[in-house]
Design a protein around this motif. Structure first.
Motif, mmCIF file in Angstrom:
data_model
loop_
_atom_site.group_PDB
_atom_site.id
_atom_site.type_symbol
_atom_site.label_atom_id
_atom_site.label_comp_id
_atom_site.label_asym_id
_atom_site.label_seq_id
_atom_site.Cartn_x
_atom_site.Cartn_y
_atom_site.Cartn_z
ATOM 1 N N MET A 1 -76.026 136.963 -111.425
ATOM 2 C CA MET A 1 -77.193 136.080 -111.291
ATOM 3 C C MET A 1 -78.221 136.730 -110.382
ATOM 4 O O MET A 1 -77.911 137.127 -109.268
ATOM 5 C CB MET A 1 -76.792 134.724 -110.713
ATOM 6 C CG MET A 1 -77.948 133.752 -110.566
ATOM 7 S SD MET A 1 -77.442 132.128 -109.954
ATOM 8 C CE MET A 1 -77.057 132.517 -108.253
ATOM 9 N N ALA A 2 -79.449 136.868 -110.882
ATOM 10 C CA ALA A 2 -80.539 137.455 -110.116
ATOM 11 C C ALA A 2 -81.450 136.353 -109.584
ATOM 12 O O ALA A 2 -81.499 135.248 -110.119
ATOM 13 C CB ALA A 2 -81.334 138.415 -110.991
ATOM 14 N N THR A 3 -82.181 136.690 -108.531
ATOM 15 C CA THR A 3 -83.136 135.752 -107.943
ATOM 16 C C THR A 3 -84.554 136.183 -108.288
ATOM 17 O O THR A 3 -84.960 137.311 -107.997
ATOM 18 C CB THR A 3 -82.979 135.682 -106.414
ATOM 19 O OG1 THR A 3 -81.661 135.201 -106.099
ATOM 20 C CG2 THR A 3 -84.009 134.748 -105.799
ATOM 21 N N TYR A 4 -85.291 135.269 -108.924
ATOM 22 C CA TYR A 4 -86.669 135.509 -109.335
ATOM 23 C C TYR A 4 -87.592 134.592 -108.539
ATOM 24 O O TYR A 4 -87.304 133.406 -108.373
ATOM 25 C CB TYR A 4 -86.859 135.179 -110.813
ATOM 26 C CG TYR A 4 -86.197 136.125 -111.778
ATOM 27 C CD1 TYR A 4 -86.960 136.973 -112.577
ATOM 28 C CD2 TYR A 4 -84.816 136.167 -111.896
ATOM 29 C CE1 TYR A 4 -86.348 137.839 -113.484
ATOM 30 C CE2 TYR A 4 -84.199 137.035 -112.795
ATOM 31 C CZ TYR A 4 -84.971 137.866 -113.581
ATOM 32 O OH TYR A 4 -84.369 138.730 -114.462
ATOM 33 N N LEU A 5 -88.712 135.111 -108.081
ATOM 34 C CA LEU A 5 -89.768 134.281 -107.499
ATOM 35 C C LEU A 5 -90.972 134.352 -108.421
ATOM 36 O O LEU A 5 -91.404 135.450 -108.804
ATOM 37 C CB LEU A 5 -90.139 134.745 -106.089
ATOM 38 C CG LEU A 5 -91.158 133.850 -105.355
ATOM 39 C CD1 LEU A 5 -90.882 133.839 -103.853
ATOM 40 C CD2 LEU A 5 -92.607 134.280 -105.614
ATOM 41 N N ILE A 6 -91.499 133.185 -108.771
ATOM 42 C CA ILE A 6 -92.623 133.097 -109.703
ATOM 43 C C ILE A 6 -93.747 132.320 -109.046
ATOM 44 O O ILE A 6 -93.551 131.177 -108.609
ATOM 45 C CB ILE A 6 -92.224 132.369 -111.002
ATOM 46 C CG1 ILE A 6 -90.989 132.997 -111.635
ATOM 47 C CG2 ILE A 6 -93.385 132.346 -111.994
ATOM 48 C CD1 ILE A 6 -90.396 132.175 -112.763
ATOM 49 N N THR A 7 -94.941 132.899 -108.965
ATOM 50 C CA THR A 7 -96.106 132.150 -108.501
ATOM 51 C C THR A 7 -96.742 131.440 -109.696
ATOM 52 O O THR A 7 -96.615 131.881 -110.840
ATOM 53 C CB THR A 7 -97.144 133.054 -107.819
ATOM 54 O OG1 THR A 7 -97.703 133.970 -108.776
ATOM 55 C CG2 THR A 7 -96.519 133.844 -106.663
ATOM 56 N N ASP B 1 -80.038 132.406 -114.055
ATOM 57 C CA ASP B 1 -80.658 133.065 -112.903
ATOM 58 C C ASP B 1 -81.178 132.031 -111.913
ATOM 59 O O ASP B 1 -81.413 130.871 -112.256
ATOM 60 C CB ASP B 1 -81.798 133.978 -113.367
ATOM 61 C CG ASP B 1 -81.293 135.202 -114.102
ATOM 62 O OD1 ASP B 1 -80.440 135.905 -113.543
ATOM 63 O OD2 ASP B 1 -81.736 135.441 -115.246
ATOM 64 N N SER B 2 -81.366 132.459 -110.683
ATOM 65 C CA SER B 2 -81.893 131.603 -109.625
ATOM 66 C C SER B 2 -83.411 131.775 -109.561
ATOM 67 O O SER B 2 -83.909 132.912 -109.558
ATOM 68 C CB SER B 2 -81.263 131.988 -108.283
ATOM 69 O OG SER B 2 -81.822 131.249 -107.227
ATOM 70 N N VAL B 3 -84.139 130.664 -109.520
ATOM 71 C CA VAL B 3 -85.600 130.702 -109.570
ATOM 72 C C VAL B 3 -86.186 130.050 -108.326
ATOM 73 O O VAL B 3 -85.806 128.944 -107.952
ATOM 74 C CB VAL B 3 -86.145 129.996 -110.828
ATOM 75 C CG1 VAL B 3 -87.674 129.964 -110.821
ATOM 76 C CG2 VAL B 3 -85.634 130.679 -112.092
ATOM 77 N N ILE B 4 -87.123 130.751 -107.711
ATOM 78 C CA ILE B 4 -87.946 130.192 -106.644
ATOM 79 C C ILE B 4 -89.327 129.989 -107.242
ATOM 80 O O ILE B 4 -90.003 130.959 -107.607
ATOM 81 C CB ILE B 4 -88.022 131.132 -105.428
ATOM 82 C CG1 ILE B 4 -86.626 131.413 -104.870
ATOM 83 C CG2 ILE B 4 -88.929 130.540 -104.346
ATOM 84 C CD1 ILE B 4 -86.599 132.520 -103.821
ATOM 85 N N ILE C 1 -85.014 139.031 -102.925
ATOM 86 C CA ILE C 1 -85.613 138.716 -104.216
ATOM 87 C C ILE C 1 -85.437 139.916 -105.140
ATOM 88 O O ILE C 1 -85.811 141.039 -104.810
ATOM 89 C CB ILE C 1 -87.100 138.354 -104.057
ATOM 90 C CG1 ILE C 1 -87.235 137.060 -103.250
ATOM 91 C CG2 ILE C 1 -87.775 138.211 -105.420
ATOM 92 C CD1 ILE C 1 -88.647 136.701 -102.887
ATOM 93 N N ASP C 2 -84.874 139.653 -106.298
ATOM 94 C CA ASP C 2 -84.642 140.721 -107.267
ATOM 95 C C ASP C 2 -85.868 140.996 -108.124
ATOM 96 O O ASP C 2 -86.132 142.148 -108.478
ATOM 97 C CB ASP C 2 -83.450 140.362 -108.158
ATOM 98 C CG ASP C 2 -82.179 140.204 -107.356
ATOM 99 O OD1 ASP C 2 -81.767 141.167 -106.686
ATOM 100 O OD2 ASP C 2 -81.603 139.092 -107.367
#
Length: 219
Positions: free
Chosen positions: A1-7, A26-29, A70-71
């Protein structure tokens, strides 16, 4: 599981990216100015009240995320307005340059410490930032802002190579969202194509200006 940050994760392409990423585990911020019920429903960790054009807001976000890893950082927030020779607004042009070109660089530099070797940095740009491809004119602010962010992220690709961080400069296609007045391809197809390009991104193709369908675009 990767961590994604999306604006800009509360609607449009950002929201659909959050949906699809969450659905595959996946994990989402999700970062946005105003949260939405749709974003909450994805299960993303939501950081609302973040204006990417404001240094203080972005600095507070960086402080909140200090120590996180953050990946994939996806700079998606953007605005579009239409300027022609007969309807020229320099205020609108400045706004587009601030949101579309300066803010992705602001967010990236603020969150650089959260990235690591193997992370990926993405900007959702537009082929309307291509100077060579411009055969119709108009859209002065949008074209200028996207050409500028393309230049910035090409520099980031060079500067971050030694840190083993790959940079994707991606055009989503003409997508049927609120920004485009509902004209274009289904946002689900665009997001799926974007994720395919992000998954395939490596240091071998870092800094390439690319359509979500895989086509290499001219600068």
């Amino acid at each position: 599981m990767a961590t994604y940050l999306i604006t800009g994760a509360n609607r449009g392409i950002g929201l659909e990216l959050a949906r699809q990423l969450s659905a595959r585990g996946d994990s989402v911020i999700g970062v946005c100015r105003d949260a939405s019920a749709e974003l909450d429903a994805t299960g993303a960790q939501v950081h609302e009240g973040v204006d990417v054009t404001d240094d203080d807001f972005v600095a507070r976000l960086a402080k909140t995320l200090a120590g996180r890893s953050i990946d994939v950082l996806i700079n998606n927030a953007g605005v579009l307005s239409v300027e022609t020779l007969g309807d020229m607004s320099f205020d609108r042009i400045r706004r587009q340059i601030e949101v579309n070109a300066i803010s992705p660089l602001r967010v990236t530099t603020a969150l650089l410490s959260t990235l690591h070797a193997g992370s990926k940095l993405i900007v959702i740009t537009s082929r309307m930032g291509s100077i060579q491809d411009n055969g119709s004119g108009g859209y002065y602010g949008y074209r200028m802002s996207k050409a500028a962010v393309n230049a910035a992220f090409k520099s980031l690709a060079n500067d971050l190579r030694s840190k083993r961080i790959a940079v994707g400069i991606l055009h989503p296609g003409m997508v049927a969202t609120e920004m485009t007045g509902g004209q274009g391809i289904d946002v689900r197809d665009s997001a799926a194509n974007l994720l395919a390009r992000i998954d395939a991104l490596t240091l071998e193709n870092t800094g390439v200006f690319q359509h979500a369908n895989g086509e290499i675009l001219s600068w």
